[in-house]
Design a protein around this motif. Structure first.
Motif, PDB file in Angstrom:
ATOM      1  N   ASP A  85      36.178  -9.475  -0.445  1.00  0.00           N
ATOM      2  CA  ASP A  85      35.588  -9.536   0.891  1.00  0.00           C
ATOM      3  C   ASP A  85      34.520  -8.452   0.998  1.00  0.00           C
ATOM      4  OD1 ASP A  85      34.970  -9.379   3.568  1.00  0.00           O
ATOM      5  OD2 ASP A  85      37.020  -9.064   4.252  1.00  0.00           O
ATOM      6  N   PRO A  86      33.259  -8.817   1.300  1.00  0.00           N
ATOM      7  CA  PRO A  86      32.202  -7.806   1.354  1.00  0.00           C
ATOM      8  C   PRO A  86      32.408  -6.773   2.450  1.00  0.00           C
ATOM      9  CG  PRO A  86      31.381  -9.937   2.089  1.00  0.00           C
ATOM     10  CD  PRO A  86      32.782 -10.142   1.589  1.00  0.00           C
ATOM     11  N   GLY A  87      33.279  -7.027   3.422  1.00  0.00           N
ATOM     12  CA  GLY A  87      33.519  -6.074   4.487  1.00  0.00           C
ATOM     13  C   GLY A  87      34.732  -5.194   4.261  1.00  0.00           C
ATOM     14  N   ALA A  88      35.396  -5.329   3.122  1.00  0.00           N
ATOM     15  CA  ALA A  88      36.602  -4.555   2.857  1.00  0.00           C
ATOM     16  C   ALA A  88      36.331  -3.499   1.783  1.00  0.00           C
ATOM     17  CB  ALA A  88      37.712  -5.496   2.388  1.00  0.00           C
ATOM     18  N   PRO A  89      37.039  -2.364   1.845  1.00  0.00           N
ATOM     19  CA  PRO A  89      36.865  -1.374   0.770  1.00  0.00           C
ATOM     20  C   PRO A  89      37.259  -1.992  -0.560  1.00  0.00           C
ATOM     21  CG  PRO A  89      38.286  -0.521   2.527  1.00  0.00           C
ATOM     22  CD  PRO A  89      38.016  -1.961   2.822  1.00  0.00           C
ATOM     23  N   TYR A  90      36.602  -1.552  -1.609  1.00  0.00           N
ATOM     24  CA  TYR A  90      36.871  -2.077  -2.941  1.00  0.00           C
ATOM     25  C   TYR A  90      37.124  -0.919  -3.884  1.00  0.00           C
ATOM     26  CZ  TYR A  90      35.995  -4.030  -7.544  1.00  0.00           C
ATOM     27  OH  TYR A  90      36.114  -4.387  -8.853  1.00  0.00           O
ATOM     28  N   PHE A  91      38.199  -0.979  -4.655  1.00  0.00           N
ATOM     29  CA  PHE A  91      38.519   0.056  -5.618  1.00  0.00           C
ATOM     30  C   PHE A  91      38.981  -0.590  -6.912  1.00  0.00           C
ATOM     31  CE2 PHE A  91      39.817   1.379  -1.361  1.00  0.00           C
ATOM     32  CZ  PHE A  91      39.029   2.504  -1.189  1.00  0.00           C
ATOM     33  N   ASN A  92      38.582  -0.037  -8.021  1.00  0.00           N
ATOM     34  CA  ASN A  92      39.196  -0.368  -9.300  1.00  0.00           C
ATOM     35  C   ASN A  92      39.215   0.915 -10.110  1.00  0.00           C
ATOM     36  OD1 ASN A  92      36.780  -0.064 -10.798  1.00  0.00           O
ATOM     37  ND2 ASN A  92      36.260  -2.220 -10.594  1.00  0.00           N
ATOM     38  N   ARG A  93      39.526   0.850 -11.359  1.00  0.00           N
ATOM     39  CA  ARG A  93      39.653   2.103 -12.111  1.00  0.00           C
ATOM     40  C   ARG A  93      38.329   2.748 -12.470  1.00  0.00           C
ATOM     41  NH1 ARG A  93      42.039   0.068 -17.875  1.00  0.00           N
ATOM     42  NH2 ARG A  93      40.043  -0.682 -18.589  1.00  0.00           N
ATOM     43  N   LEU A 108      35.166   9.142   0.196  1.00  0.00           N
ATOM     44  CA  LEU A 108      35.723   9.147  -1.160  1.00  0.00           C
ATOM     45  C   LEU A 108      36.473  10.446  -1.411  1.00  0.00           C
ATOM     46  CD1 LEU A 108      32.681   7.747  -3.172  1.00  0.00           C
ATOM     47  CD2 LEU A 108      34.771   6.522  -2.533  1.00  0.00           C
ATOM     48  N   THR A 109      37.707  10.326  -1.884  1.00  0.00           N
ATOM     49  CA  THR A 109      38.509  11.483  -2.294  1.00  0.00           C
ATOM     50  C   THR A 109      39.292  11.060  -3.537  1.00  0.00           C
ATOM     51  OG1 THR A 109      40.606  10.988  -1.179  1.00  0.00           O
ATOM     52  CG2 THR A 109      38.861  12.000   0.175  1.00  0.00           C
ATOM     53  N   PRO A 110      39.874  12.003  -4.246  1.00  0.00           N
ATOM     54  CA  PRO A 110      40.703  11.614  -5.391  1.00  0.00           C
ATOM     55  C   PRO A 110      41.872  10.716  -5.003  1.00  0.00           C
ATOM     56  CG  PRO A 110      40.116  13.909  -5.563  1.00  0.00           C
ATOM     57  CD  PRO A 110      39.655  13.456  -4.195  1.00  0.00           C
ATOM     58  N   ARG A 111      42.195  10.640  -3.720  1.00  0.00           N
ATOM     59  CA  ARG A 111      43.295   9.780  -3.275  1.00  0.00           C
ATOM     60  C   ARG A 111      42.896   8.304  -3.224  1.00  0.00           C
ATOM     61  NH1 ARG A 111      43.358  13.961   0.832  1.00  0.00           N
ATOM     62  NH2 ARG A 111      44.819  15.551   0.160  1.00  0.00           N
ATOM     63  N   ASN A 112      41.572   8.009  -3.155  1.00  0.00           N
ATOM     64  CA  ASN A 112      41.181   6.602  -3.018  1.00  0.00           C
ATOM     65  C   ASN A 112      40.113   6.178  -4.024  1.00  0.00           C
ATOM     66  OD1 ASN A 112      38.787   7.676  -1.998  1.00  0.00           O
ATOM     67  ND2 ASN A 112      38.844   6.549  -0.081  1.00  0.00           N
ATOM     68  N   MET A 113      39.922   6.979  -5.067  1.00  0.00           N
ATOM     69  CA  MET A 113      38.941   6.612  -6.091  1.00  0.00           C
ATOM     70  C   MET A 113      39.422   7.110  -7.442  1.00  0.00           C
ATOM     71  SD  MET A 113      35.791   9.253  -5.743  1.00  0.00           S
ATOM     72  CE  MET A 113      36.071  11.009  -5.740  1.00  0.00           C
ATOM     73  N   PRO A 114      38.780   6.662  -8.518  1.00  0.00           N
ATOM     74  CA  PRO A 114      39.261   7.026  -9.850  1.00  0.00           C
ATOM     75  C   PRO A 114      38.789   8.378 -10.368  1.00  0.00           C
ATOM     76  CG  PRO A 114      37.525   5.383 -10.009  1.00  0.00           C
ATOM     77  CD  PRO A 114      37.794   5.588  -8.548  1.00  0.00           C
ATOM     78  N   TYR A 115      38.131   9.214  -9.550  1.00  0.00           N
ATOM     79  CA  TYR A 115      37.585  10.489 -10.022  1.00  0.00           C
ATOM     80  C   TYR A 115      38.163  11.641  -9.215  1.00  0.00           C
ATOM     81  CZ  TYR A 115      34.587   7.069 -12.108  1.00  0.00           C
ATOM     82  OH  TYR A 115      34.153   5.986 -12.805  1.00  0.00           O
ATOM     83  N   ASP A 116      38.392  12.772  -9.865  1.00  0.00           N
ATOM     84  CA  ASP A 116      39.035  13.883  -9.178  1.00  0.00           C
ATOM     85  C   ASP A 116      38.145  15.112  -9.034  1.00  0.00           C
ATOM     86  OD1 ASP A 116      38.954  14.815 -11.774  1.00  0.00           O
ATOM     87  OD2 ASP A 116      41.118  15.013 -11.988  1.00  0.00           O
TER      88      ASP A 116
END
Length: 169
Positions: A3-11, A38-46
């Motif tokens: 969905d283009p209106g929803a957040p998107y996350f993968n590794r 963006l934080t380390p809690r919702n993305m693949p980078y810390d």
């Protein structure tokens, strides 16, 4: 399909829409709001966190610095001023600022419209500050009356290793 209106996350990546991050009303004198995207809690980078901040006319971010963090800011709307260790700079859209460790800084909206900025904090942690001092914001709701920082703000600053403002003469 996503969905283009929803957040998107993968590794490897993340996509956050304009009103999809956590958002906090800010105490005086900043007022306005911060969105943490963006934080380390919702993305693949810390190694960093990022978001946006809106400072209404006449409002400011108090003088402070960071013992263990660098802060990168990009102004994308409005005008203002920044003071970094006694040097004053005019802010216009397209201005980029980098505050290294220990650099005390202030940001002021000196214009007549909201000053809007994008921030990156390395290593992450600024999101914890906004959570400690702000009030949860729902996008679209009216700005609340001005409110003060919480009573335990000094402890939060120590815990997050903020550099305090210089003593007033």
């Amino acid at each position: 399909m996503t969905d283009p209106g929803a957040p998107y996350f993968n590794r490897w990546s993340a996509v956050i829409g304009p009103d999809e991050g956590k958002s906090y009303w800010q105490p005086a004198p900043a007022r306005g709001f911060v969105s943490v995207n963006l934080t380390p809690r919702n993305m693949p980078y810390d190694g960093f966190s990022s978001g946006t901040q809106v400072l209404p006319p006449g409002c400011s971010v108090r003088e402070h610095g960071h013992e263990q963090n660098h802060e990168l800011i990009f102004i994308y709307e409005g005008t203002g001023a920044a003071e970094i260790e006694d040097h004053r700079y005019h802010l216009v859209p397209g201005t980029t600022l980098l505050f290294g460790r220990y650099a005390r800084h202030v940001i002021q909206n000196t214009g007549e419209v909201d000053l809007k900025l994008f921030w990156v904090f390395m290593p992450p942690g600024l999101e914890d500050w906004f959570d400690a001092i702000g009030r949860v914001r729902t996008p679209g709701e009216p700005m609340p009356d001005a409110f003060d920082r919480p009573a335990d703000v000094d402890e939060a600053q120590r815990r997050m290793r903020f550099v305090p403002p210089r003593p007033k003469p």
